[in-house]
Design a protein around this motif. Structure first.
Motif, PDB file in Angstrom:
ATOM      1  N   LYS B 103     -40.606  43.931 -11.961  1.00 35.79           N
ATOM      2  CA  LYS B 103     -40.414  45.308 -12.452  1.00 35.79           C
ATOM      3  C   LYS B 103     -41.722  45.897 -12.979  1.00 35.79           C
ATOM      4  O   LYS B 103     -42.011  47.079 -12.748  1.00 35.79           O
ATOM      5  CB  LYS B 103     -39.344  45.324 -13.549  1.00 35.79           C
ATOM      6  N   GLN B 133     -40.631  38.542  -3.242  1.00 36.49           N
ATOM      7  CA  GLN B 133     -39.427  39.053  -2.597  1.00 36.49           C
ATOM      8  C   GLN B 133     -38.752  40.095  -3.494  1.00 36.49           C
ATOM      9  O   GLN B 133     -38.226  41.113  -3.015  1.00 36.49           O
ATOM     10  CB  GLN B 133     -38.433  37.917  -2.331  1.00 36.49           C
ATOM     11  N   MET B 134     -38.747  39.838  -4.811  1.00 32.67           N
ATOM     12  CA  MET B 134     -38.102  40.774  -5.744  1.00 32.67           C
ATOM     13  C   MET B 134     -38.860  42.090  -5.804  1.00 32.67           C
ATOM     14  O   MET B 134     -38.257  43.168  -5.805  1.00 32.67           O
ATOM     15  CB  MET B 134     -38.016  40.136  -7.131  1.00 32.67           C
ATOM     16  N   SER B 136     -40.718  43.366  -3.506  1.00 29.57           N
ATOM     17  CA  SER B 136     -40.485  44.054  -2.245  1.00 29.57           C
ATOM     18  C   SER B 136     -39.145  44.795  -2.267  1.00 29.57           C
ATOM     19  O   SER B 136     -39.044  45.958  -1.831  1.00 29.57           O
ATOM     20  CB  SER B 136     -40.517  43.018  -1.113  1.00 29.57           C
ATOM     21  N   ALA B 137     -38.122  44.137  -2.807  1.00 22.52           N
ATOM     22  CA  ALA B 137     -36.795  44.767  -2.913  1.00 22.52           C
ATOM     23  C   ALA B 137     -36.848  46.002  -3.807  1.00 22.52           C
ATOM     24  O   ALA B 137     -36.299  47.052  -3.463  1.00 22.52           O
ATOM     25  CB  ALA B 137     -35.789  43.762  -3.476  1.00 22.52           C
ATOM     26  N   LEU B 138     -37.509  45.874  -4.951  1.00 24.11           N
ATOM     27  CA  LEU B 138     -37.543  47.002  -5.900  1.00 24.11           C
ATOM     28  C   LEU B 138     -38.265  48.203  -5.307  1.00 24.11           C
ATOM     29  O   LEU B 138     -37.932  49.352  -5.592  1.00 24.11           O
ATOM     30  CB  LEU B 138     -38.232  46.579  -7.209  1.00 24.11           C
ATOM     31  N   GLY B 140     -38.485  48.739  -2.010  1.00 23.90           N
ATOM     32  CA  GLY B 140     -37.933  49.093  -0.701  1.00 23.90           C
ATOM     33  C   GLY B 140     -38.942  48.900   0.418  1.00 23.90           C
ATOM     34  O   GLY B 140     -38.891  49.559   1.454  1.00 23.90           O
ATOM     35  N   TRP B 141     -39.897  47.985   0.179  1.00 17.62           N
ATOM     36  CA  TRP B 141     -40.930  47.707   1.185  1.00 17.62           C
ATOM     37  C   TRP B 141     -40.500  46.556   2.087  1.00 17.62           C
ATOM     38  O   TRP B 141     -39.520  45.885   1.839  1.00 17.62           O
ATOM     39  CB  TRP B 141     -42.232  47.293   0.484  1.00 17.62           C
ATOM     40  N   SER B 142     -41.322  46.330   3.114  1.00 20.11           N
ATOM     41  CA  SER B 142     -41.149  45.142   3.940  1.00 20.11           C
ATOM     42  C   SER B 142     -41.742  43.947   3.202  1.00 20.11           C
ATOM     43  O   SER B 142     -42.475  44.108   2.216  1.00 20.11           O
ATOM     44  CB  SER B 142     -41.862  45.333   5.281  1.00 20.11           C
ATOM     45  N   GLN B 143     -41.401  42.743   3.680  1.00 20.83           N
ATOM     46  CA  GLN B 143     -41.966  41.547   3.070  1.00 20.83           C
ATOM     47  C   GLN B 143     -42.273  40.513   4.140  1.00 20.83           C
ATOM     48  O   GLN B 143     -41.586  40.425   5.154  1.00 20.83           O
ATOM     49  CB  GLN B 143     -40.997  40.950   2.038  1.00 20.83           C
ATOM     50  N   LYS B 173     -44.231  46.553   8.563  1.00 18.61           N
ATOM     51  CA  LYS B 173     -44.788  47.885   8.321  1.00 18.61           C
ATOM     52  C   LYS B 173     -45.515  47.913   6.974  1.00 18.61           C
ATOM     53  O   LYS B 173     -45.022  47.351   5.998  1.00 18.61           O
ATOM     54  CB  LYS B 173     -43.618  48.870   8.262  1.00 18.61           C
TER      55      LYS B 173
END
Ligand SMILES: Cc1cc2nc3c(=O)[nH]c(=O)nc-3n(C[C@H](O)[C@H](O)[C@H](O)COP(=O)(O)OP(=O)(O)OC[C@H]3O[C@@H](n4cnc5c(N)ncnc54)[C@H](O)[C@@H]3O)c2cc1C
Ligand SMILES: Nc1ncnc2c1ncn2[C@@H]1O[C@H](COP(=O)(O)O)[C@@H](O)[C@H]1O
Lengths: 309, 252
Positions: B103, B133-134, B136-138, B140-143, B173
């Motif tokens: 965060k 990974q977290m 990236s999720a927050l 909204g990106w690729s990982q 991307k």
């Protein structure tokens, strides 16, 4: 309480051992629904339905779910999450790629590599390369967990549970698969093999790793390696056993030309019987070995191969 | 393109870990601390991207206790351009969880707008393997996790990943998050002149509150124990004895 379990699906087939071990871990938490996702996943779903303790199987087939790309798989799991208190998976590289992403999307912590279930909120997990075991209690509304499969027995078989299909994988467009480089092998899979023979830097070359492989083949064993052997190009990356590689707990683990660094021990010290062959009698691996042989591997291993079986 | 590299201060990988007798955790007072080894690989990769003209600036970030400054100085000495220290704890025994770290990193990403975040695959203390990974999720990106090879091609990154079955190559991307594995590169040592120069490079100090992130752990540590110790067995004099023993045990 209900559990959603992400089945381990590779190229449409279920990795039965990893999935069945995770079912054992998850059974204590509630009714287990297994999700099989992939470009094709129906056959995997049928296999999952027969694992003892599974009450339902969900099959999601969509090209966007092929190759377990994290973004689409995580989106699918999140879309289903409302019905479940626990979302779990085996601690494979695929699930470790996906599950933290799921957890963050749900605004919860992930519990990685859990090795024990105390109660619905409380889990044990190894930290510091297995030098300590932490018991953690989650205050999150949903628990997202990967289970270290080597510490659980695989669940048995049952009459098939019902299977439903689900749709709606988000096509993320964020990532696309290019290629897999997977070496085909007739040997058992490293994390489910009953016997593992591993080689380290002491083996000295890719050529000489054949000595290790010959012993493994004589025993019907899987082949493992230390990080040093992988870094040096003697063995492929997916053979690495250890803190940051695979964790194994076979009936018999034979470590050859491996010194026994803590990072290596983290991946094999729960094996039932450990044999170490090393020319240095001071090698730390002997401190965890049930049987230690101080010898030059280039003579001892071929002799062992010849005399076994 | 800016590259952001989160680096964690952890117990040195050579140090023998001791669990505290009261079960409250691992003893971290007066032990050697270093940069998480995977993060050294991430810093190295970022510097190589800059040397290749692909990256314009390398920013190292660390979240934790004030002493993480040393870790950031190491990153600067290796070649990072500037650093951000986010103080989120005052006791060295308080680990900030990956969700809270992610965060805070997400806020820094909003401010700095990097095209690439290069993180380690795993911190060798908590062994979580989660932060990249977290984040990236927050966002909204690729990982692309567990990278052993990375190429930037226009607005995509082509990443080879170390997975259970072997190697997988994917194209993601940009902007993206890549977490690095052991085989990506061999990190350089900082030279003495570069260590001196690093002392003058900018190091911003912030707090978790500056980013409005609550770092209260979601996982309460009930106890920390030592694993069952394994007893050393016996030494055997030769291969024949070894074979006999294994047969006796019924494992071969
Ligand atoms: C972040 C991080 C993560 C890591 N993760 C892992 C991991 O997951 N797995 C892992 O294994 N390591 C890991 N390591 C590396 C670990 O610290 C050790 O460096 C590594 O395990 C050493 O491998 P080795 O025992 O093969 O090599 P060495 O330590 O070099 O030992 C070689 C051994 O071979 C013996 N030998 C040499 N020649 C012969 C001969 N002819 N006959 C018999 N014996 C011989 C020597 O006596 C020696 O004991 C990690 C390290 C770091 C920093
Ligand atoms: N407190 C932290 N400060 C900076 N980076 C961190 C911190 N915690 C984790 N990271 C980054 O996230 C990676 C994975 O850590 P983890 O998810 O804790 O295993 C590390 O290798 C770092 O790159």
């Amino acid at each position: 309480m209900a559990v959603l379990l992400l089945g381990e699906v590779n190229d449409g087939a279920l990795a039965l051992d990893a999935t069945a071990k995770t079912v054992s871990a998850a059974k204590a938490l509630g009714d287990v629904t297994v999700l099989c996702a992939g470009a094709s996943a129906a056959a995997a779903g049928e296999a999952a339905a027969k694992i003892d303790g599974v009450s339902k199987v969900l099959v999601a087939e969509d090209a966007a779910l092929g190759h377990r790309l994290a973004e689409s798989t995580a989106a699918l799991i999140v879309s289903l999450a409302g019905d479940y208190d626990h979302i779990v998976a085996p601690a494979t590289t695929d699930a470790k790629n996906v599950m933290p992403r799921v957890a963050a999307l749900l605004d919860v912590m992930v519990i990685s590599d859990a090795s024990g279930v105390i109660d619905a909120d409380t889990f044990e997990r190894p930290i510091y390369a297995g030098n300590a075991v932490q018991t953690v209690k989650s205050s999150d509304a949903k628990k997202v967990i990967t289970f270290r499969t080597s510490t659980f027995e695989a669940a048995g078989e049952q009459a098939a549970a019902p299977i439903e299909t689900v749709g709606g994988a988000a096509v993320s467009g964020l990532s696309e698969w290019v290629e897999d480089k997977v070496a085909a092998s007739d040997r058992p899979e490293l994390t489910s093999a009953g016997i593992v023979v591993s080689g380290g830097r002491g083996v000295g070359s890719e050529e000489d790793f054949k000595i290790i492989e010959a012993l493994a083949d004589k025993l019907g064993a899987a082949v493992g390696a230390s990080r040093a052997a992988v870094d040096s190009g003697y063995a492929p990356n997916d053979w690495q056993v250890g803190q940051t590689g695979k964790v194994v707990a076979p009936e018999l683990y034979i470590a050859v030309g491996i010194s026994g660094a803590i990072q290596h021990l983290a991946g094999m010290k729960d094996s039932k019987i450990i044999v170490a062959i090393n020319k240095d009698e001071e090698a730390p691996i002997f401190q965890v070995a049930d049987y230690g042989l101080v010898a030059d591997l280039f003579t001892a291993v071929p002799e062992l191969t010849e005399k076994l079986g | 393109m800016k590259v952001l590299v989160p680096v964690k201060r952890v117990i040195d990988y050579n140090v023998k870990v001791r669990v505290k007798a009261d079960g409250s955790g691992v003893d971290l007072a007066n032990v050697k601390m270093s940069m998480n080894p995977f993060d050294e690989i991430a810093v190295e990769e970022a510097i190589r991207l800059k040397e290749a003209g692909v990256a314009s600036e390398v920013i190292a970030v660390s979240i934790g206790v004030k002493q993480a400054q040393e870790t950031l100085r190491t990153a600067l000495a290796m070649g990072a351009d500037r650093a951000i220290l986010v103080i989120a704890a005052d006791d060295v025994h308080q680990d900030i969880e990956p969700l809270a770290v992610a965060k805070i990193l997400a806020k820094i990403v909003e401010e700095e707008q990097p095209g690439l975040v290069l993180a380690g695959k795993q911190a060798i203390d908590n062994d979580m393997n989660a932060t990249g990974q977290m984040l990236s999720a927050l966002l909204g990106w690729s990982q692309a996790t567990f990278a052993s090879d990375l190429k930037i091609e226009g607005d995509s990154a082509v990443v080879t990943r170390e997975v259970d079955g072997g190697l997988q190559t994917i194209k993601v991307k940009m902007p993206t998050i890549v977490t690095v594995d052991l085989r990506l590169n061999e990190p350089r040592y900082a030279s003495l002149p570069n260590i001196m120069k690093a002392k003058k490079k900018p190091l911003d100090e912030k707090t978790a509150a500056d980013y409005g992130v609550d770092v209260t752990p979601r996982l309460q540590v009930v106890k920390t124990t030592e694993p069952e110790a394994r007893q050393a067995g016996e030494m055997v004099p030769d291969v024949d004895t070894l074979v006999a023993k294994l047969k006796e045990k019924g494992v071969v």
